[in-house]
Design a protein around this motif. Structure first.
Motif, PDB file in Angstrom:
ATOM      1  N   MET A 151      -6.530   6.405   5.471  1.00 38.14           N
ATOM      2  CA  MET A 151      -6.861   6.637   4.058  1.00 38.14           C
ATOM      3  C   MET A 151      -7.840   5.598   3.483  1.00 38.14           C
ATOM      4  SD  MET A 151      -5.589   9.345   2.973  1.00 38.14           S
ATOM      5  CE  MET A 151      -4.416  10.624   3.354  1.00 38.14           C
ATOM      6  N   GLU A 152      -8.498   4.870   4.360  1.00 39.33           N
ATOM      7  CA  GLU A 152      -9.377   3.786   3.883  1.00 39.33           C
ATOM      8  C   GLU A 152     -10.549   4.300   3.049  1.00 39.33           C
ATOM      9  OE1 GLU A 152      -8.849   4.676   6.965  1.00 39.33           O
ATOM     10  OE2 GLU A 152     -10.825   5.308   7.722  1.00 39.33           O
ATOM     11  N   LYS A 153     -10.950   5.566   3.217  1.00 35.08           N
ATOM     12  CA  LYS A 153     -12.063   6.072   2.404  1.00 35.08           C
ATOM     13  C   LYS A 153     -11.598   6.520   1.021  1.00 35.08           C
ATOM     14  CE  LYS A 153     -15.183   7.546   6.136  1.00 35.08           C
ATOM     15  NZ  LYS A 153     -14.216   7.154   7.243  1.00 35.08           N
ATOM     16  N   LYS A 154     -10.312   6.763   0.879  1.00 38.61           N
ATOM     17  CA  LYS A 154      -9.784   7.276  -0.404  1.00 38.61           C
ATOM     18  C   LYS A 154      -9.169   6.187  -1.272  1.00 38.61           C
ATOM     19  CE  LYS A 154      -8.859  11.940   1.220  1.00 38.61           C
ATOM     20  NZ  LYS A 154      -9.516  12.724   0.146  1.00 38.61           N
ATOM     21  N   VAL A 155      -8.878   5.050  -0.656  1.00 36.95           N
ATOM     22  CA  VAL A 155      -8.218   3.963  -1.384  1.00 36.95           C
ATOM     23  C   VAL A 155      -9.057   2.694  -1.289  1.00 36.95           C
ATOM     24  CG1 VAL A 155      -6.141   2.534  -1.594  1.00 36.95           C
ATOM     25  CG2 VAL A 155      -5.942   4.923  -0.858  1.00 36.95           C
ATOM     26  N   GLN A 156      -9.434   2.151  -2.449  1.00 41.22           N
ATOM     27  CA  GLN A 156     -10.189   0.897  -2.449  1.00 41.22           C
ATOM     28  C   GLN A 156      -9.336  -0.197  -3.082  1.00 41.22           C
ATOM     29  OE1 GLN A 156     -14.165   1.152  -3.994  1.00 41.22           O
ATOM     30  NE2 GLN A 156     -14.410  -1.062  -4.103  1.00 41.22           N
ATOM     31  N   ILE A 157      -9.062  -1.254  -2.327  1.00 39.23           N
ATOM     32  CA  ILE A 157      -8.270  -2.376  -2.836  1.00 39.23           C
ATOM     33  C   ILE A 157      -9.206  -3.357  -3.537  1.00 39.23           C
ATOM     34  CG2 ILE A 157      -6.747  -4.302  -2.252  1.00 39.23           C
ATOM     35  CD1 ILE A 157      -5.915  -2.742   0.265  1.00 39.23           C
ATOM     36  N   LEU A 158      -8.858  -3.708  -4.779  1.00 40.17           N
ATOM     37  CA  LEU A 158      -9.630  -4.712  -5.532  1.00 40.17           C
ATOM     38  C   LEU A 158      -8.774  -5.966  -5.604  1.00 40.17           C
ATOM     39  CD1 LEU A 158     -10.670  -2.279  -8.393  1.00 40.17           C
ATOM     40  CD2 LEU A 158     -12.030  -2.893  -6.386  1.00 40.17           C
ATOM     41  N   ARG A 159      -9.243  -7.027  -4.980  1.00 36.83           N
ATOM     42  CA  ARG A 159      -8.472  -8.267  -4.895  1.00 36.83           C
ATOM     43  C   ARG A 159      -8.708  -9.134  -6.125  1.00 36.83           C
ATOM     44  NH1 ARG A 159      -7.604  -9.902   0.789  1.00 36.83           N
ATOM     45  NH2 ARG A 159      -7.809  -8.003   2.058  1.00 36.83           N
ATOM     46  N   GLY A 160      -7.599  -9.572  -6.722  1.00 37.07           N
ATOM     47  CA  GLY A 160      -7.706 -10.463  -7.873  1.00 37.07           C
ATOM     48  C   GLY A 160      -6.633 -10.176  -8.903  1.00 37.07           C
ATOM     49  N   LEU A 161      -6.596 -11.037  -9.914  1.00 36.76           N
ATOM     50  CA  LEU A 161      -5.652 -10.854 -11.020  1.00 36.76           C
ATOM     51  C   LEU A 161      -6.141  -9.695 -11.889  1.00 36.76           C
ATOM     52  CD1 LEU A 161      -5.225 -14.627 -11.910  1.00 36.76           C
ATOM     53  CD2 LEU A 161      -3.472 -13.154 -10.891  1.00 36.76           C
ATOM     54  N   SER A 162      -5.215  -8.894 -12.396  1.00 43.58           N
ATOM     55  CA  SER A 162      -5.588  -7.700 -13.161  1.00 43.58           C
ATOM     56  C   SER A 162      -6.489  -8.042 -14.351  1.00 43.58           C
ATOM     57  CB  SER A 162      -4.334  -6.972 -13.634  1.00 43.58           C
ATOM     58  OG  SER A 162      -3.445  -7.872 -14.275  1.00 43.58           O
ATOM     59  N   ASP A 163      -6.208  -9.140 -15.061  1.00 45.86           N
ATOM     60  CA  ASP A 163      -7.024  -9.465 -16.244  1.00 45.86           C
ATOM     61  C   ASP A 163      -8.403  -9.984 -15.855  1.00 45.86           C
ATOM     62  OD1 ASP A 163      -5.912 -11.798 -15.251  1.00 45.86           O
ATOM     63  OD2 ASP A 163      -5.810 -12.773 -17.213  1.00 45.86           O
ATOM     64  N   GLY A 198       0.789  -1.230   0.000  1.00 44.80           N
ATOM     65  CA  GLY A 198       0.000   0.000   0.000  1.00 44.80           C
ATOM     66  C   GLY A 198       0.821   1.280   0.000  1.00 44.80           C
ATOM     67  N   TYR A 199       2.115   1.164  -0.072  1.00 45.29           N
ATOM     68  CA  TYR A 199       3.004   2.335   0.014  1.00 45.29           C
ATOM     69  C   TYR A 199       2.705   3.378  -1.065  1.00 45.29           C
ATOM     70  CZ  TYR A 199       7.340   5.052  -0.261  1.00 45.29           C
ATOM     71  OH  TYR A 199       8.262   6.079  -0.328  1.00 45.29           O
ATOM     72  N   SER A 200       2.662   2.965  -2.330  1.00 41.42           N
ATOM     73  CA  SER A 200       2.437   3.969  -3.400  1.00 41.42           C
ATOM     74  C   SER A 200       0.992   4.471  -3.366  1.00 41.42           C
ATOM     75  CB  SER A 200       2.797   3.406  -4.772  1.00 41.42           C
ATOM     76  OG  SER A 200       2.267   2.108  -4.935  1.00 41.42           O
ATOM     77  N   ALA A 201       0.075   3.634  -2.957  1.00 44.58           N
ATOM     78  CA  ALA A 201      -1.316   4.086  -2.790  1.00 44.58           C
ATOM     79  C   ALA A 201      -1.372   5.182  -1.724  1.00 44.58           C
ATOM     80  CB  ALA A 201      -2.225   2.921  -2.402  1.00 44.58           C
ATOM     81  N   LEU A 202      -0.601   5.026  -0.644  1.00 44.67           N
ATOM     82  CA  LEU A 202      -0.540   6.062   0.385  1.00 44.67           C
ATOM     83  C   LEU A 202       0.097   7.338  -0.172  1.00 44.67           C
ATOM     84  CD1 LEU A 202       0.453   4.286   3.722  1.00 44.67           C
ATOM     85  CD2 LEU A 202      -1.794   5.102   2.979  1.00 44.67           C
TER      86      LEU A 202
END
Ligand SMILES: O=c1[nH]cnc2c(O)cc(-c3ccc(F)cc3)cc12
Ligand SMILES: [Mg+2]
Length: 215
Positions: free
Chosen positions: A108-120, A70-74
């Motif tokens: 920052m949980e309201k500004k960053v949403q993690i989507l779990r899974g393979l990009s494709d 999450g470093y770059s997301a932060l």
């Protein structure tokens, strides 16, 4: 990669950073990685290059491919304007768990949403899932062999628009030659290379590549 780094950095952040202080969390991670153990965060030196392109783009909808801890997301979240949001795709559930904890600890949980899974697997439904039509800024920082495939997917799915900024990490090391060849030879992208160093290293070359989409 050392699978055990993520829990260690989470523990270190919880014990040494100031809850809710995103700049301090970033700083604590960088100090740890310079002094204790290297990790594959974009880091402070390349992070400053990312910051500058991010501010120039002043994006509303941000996509990151490769969240890790999450470093770059932060880094990006601290520069987000009002009602802007970051969506970050992470394939490793272990990394995503740690990233969620660190992002929440930093407030920052309201500004960053993690989507779990393979990009494709995530990209084809991201528009309706996230209520986004196109992304204004994309940071590609996952497996180097997937950069080109995923950029083409973003184009084909109409997820990038005239003027979207795409920043790619590690274009020298580990390197993504097919991606670089693709964006630099395509008339649809205006590219700029930013030479730098591999994160937390003084003597290994790396670079970021900025590509502005001009279809
Ligand atoms: O796999 C990676 N994904 C995203 N970013 C990375 C990154 O910034 C660095 C590295 C990396 C660093 C040192 C090394 F000896 C081998 C690979 C991997 C990734
Ligand atoms: Mg990287």
């Amino acid at each position: 990669h050392d699978e055990e780094f993520p829990p260690r950095i989470l523990d270190h952040v919880m014990k040494n950073a100031i809850k809710g202080d995103v700049t301090n969390v970033i700083d604590v991670i960088d100090k740890y990685c310079w002094s204790v153990e290297i990790a594959m965060n974009v880091g402070d030196v390349k992070g400053a290059i990312l910051d500058k392109s991010f501010l120039e783009a002043s994006p509303k909808n941000v996509l990151e491919i490769g969240c890790y801890c999450g470093y770059s997301a932060l880094r990006m979240s601290r520069l987000l304007k009002e009602d802007a949001k970051i969506f970050t795709i992470e394939a490793s559930s272990q990394y995503a768990d740690v990233a969620q904890e660190i992002i929440s600890f930093a407030g920052m949980e309201k500004k960053v949403q993690i989507l779990r899974g393979l990009s494709d697997e995530v990209l084809p439904t991201i528009a309706e899932k996230c209520g986004v039509r196109t992304f204004d800024f994309v940071f590609i920082d996952h497996a180097k062999e997937l950069y080109k495939r995923d950029l083409i997917m973003l184009e084909n799915l109409g997820l990038i628009r005239q003027g979207t900024t795409i920043m790619a990490d590690n274009v020298i090391f580990p390197g993504c030659p097919d991606y670089l060849e693709y964006v630099r030879n395509s008339p649809k992208f205006e590219c700029t290379n930013y030479p730098s160093k591999l994160e937390y290293c003084e003597n290994r070359e790396d670079a970021m590549e900025k590509s502005i989409y001009l279809p």
